[in-house]
Design a protein around this motif. Structure first.
Motif, PDB file in Angstrom:
ATOM      1  N   ALA A 252     -10.863  -9.280 -11.781  1.00 43.31           N
ATOM      2  CA  ALA A 252     -10.565 -10.674 -11.467  1.00 43.31           C
ATOM      3  C   ALA A 252      -9.319 -11.146 -12.206  1.00 43.31           C
ATOM      4  O   ALA A 252      -8.515 -11.897 -11.653  1.00 43.31           O
ATOM      5  N   SER A 253      -9.142 -10.688 -13.444  1.00 46.11           N
ATOM      6  CA  SER A 253      -7.962 -11.109 -14.197  1.00 46.11           C
ATOM      7  C   SER A 253      -6.688 -10.546 -13.554  1.00 46.11           C
ATOM      8  O   SER A 253      -5.648 -11.206 -13.556  1.00 46.11           O
ATOM      9  N   GLN A 254      -6.765  -9.330 -12.984  1.00 49.12           N
ATOM     10  CA  GLN A 254      -5.609  -8.765 -12.287  1.00 49.12           C
ATOM     11  C   GLN A 254      -5.258  -9.605 -11.071  1.00 49.12           C
ATOM     12  O   GLN A 254      -4.084  -9.832 -10.783  1.00 49.12           O
ATOM     13  N   LEU A 255      -6.274 -10.057 -10.349  1.00 48.67           N
ATOM     14  CA  LEU A 255      -6.028 -10.882  -9.165  1.00 48.67           C
ATOM     15  C   LEU A 255      -5.398 -12.209  -9.548  1.00 48.67           C
ATOM     16  O   LEU A 255      -4.463 -12.678  -8.891  1.00 48.67           O
ATOM     17  N   VAL A 256      -5.899 -12.816 -10.616  1.00 54.42           N
ATOM     18  CA  VAL A 256      -5.341 -14.092 -11.071  1.00 54.42           C
ATOM     19  C   VAL A 256      -3.899 -13.900 -11.530  1.00 54.42           C
ATOM     20  O   VAL A 256      -3.018 -14.705 -11.195  1.00 54.42           O
ATOM     21  N   LEU A 257      -3.634 -12.831 -12.281  1.00 50.09           N
ATOM     22  CA  LEU A 257      -2.264 -12.567 -12.728  1.00 50.09           C
ATOM     23  C   LEU A 257      -1.337 -12.284 -11.555  1.00 50.09           C
ATOM     24  O   LEU A 257      -0.181 -12.730 -11.545  1.00 50.09           O
ATOM     25  N   ALA A 258      -1.816 -11.554 -10.559  1.00 51.00           N
ATOM     26  CA  ALA A 258      -1.001 -11.278  -9.374  1.00 51.00           C
ATOM     27  C   ALA A 258      -0.689 -12.566  -8.615  1.00 51.00           C
ATOM     28  O   ALA A 258       0.452 -12.788  -8.184  1.00 51.00           O
ATOM     29  N   LEU A 259      -1.688 -13.415  -8.474  1.00 56.93           N
ATOM     30  CA  LEU A 259      -1.470 -14.693  -7.795  1.00 56.93           C
ATOM     31  C   LEU A 259      -0.496 -15.558  -8.588  1.00 56.93           C
ATOM     32  O   LEU A 259       0.424 -16.163  -8.014  1.00 56.93           O
TER      33      LEU A 259
END
Length: 65
Positions: free
Chosen positions: A2-9
């Motif tokens: 989830a943190s990767q998705l937030v950072l990507a966004l």
């Protein structure tokens, strides 16, 4: 994950804002249909990976020529 998705966004939002500030077009489809096309390509790729389907392109080309 989830943190990767937030950072990507977050990275995408920052990049989009930067493109807007310096007034250059974004390197992405400008409408929902284009974005859905990219999502479809990704889902198709992952679907074939899950199914384990592979084609040996060099063998196919060798058999044709």
């Amino acid at each position: 994950m989830a943190s990767q998705l937030v950072l990507a966004l977050l990275a995408g939002v920052i990049a989009g804002a930067l493109f807007s500030v310096i007034k250059i077009p974004i390197p992405a489809p400008p409408n929902l249909a284009g974005i859905l096309g990219i999502v479809g390509i990704y889902l198709g790729y992952k679907g074939i990976e899950v199914l384990g389907f592979r084609i040996d392109i060099s063998a196919v080309l060798t058999s044709l020529f």
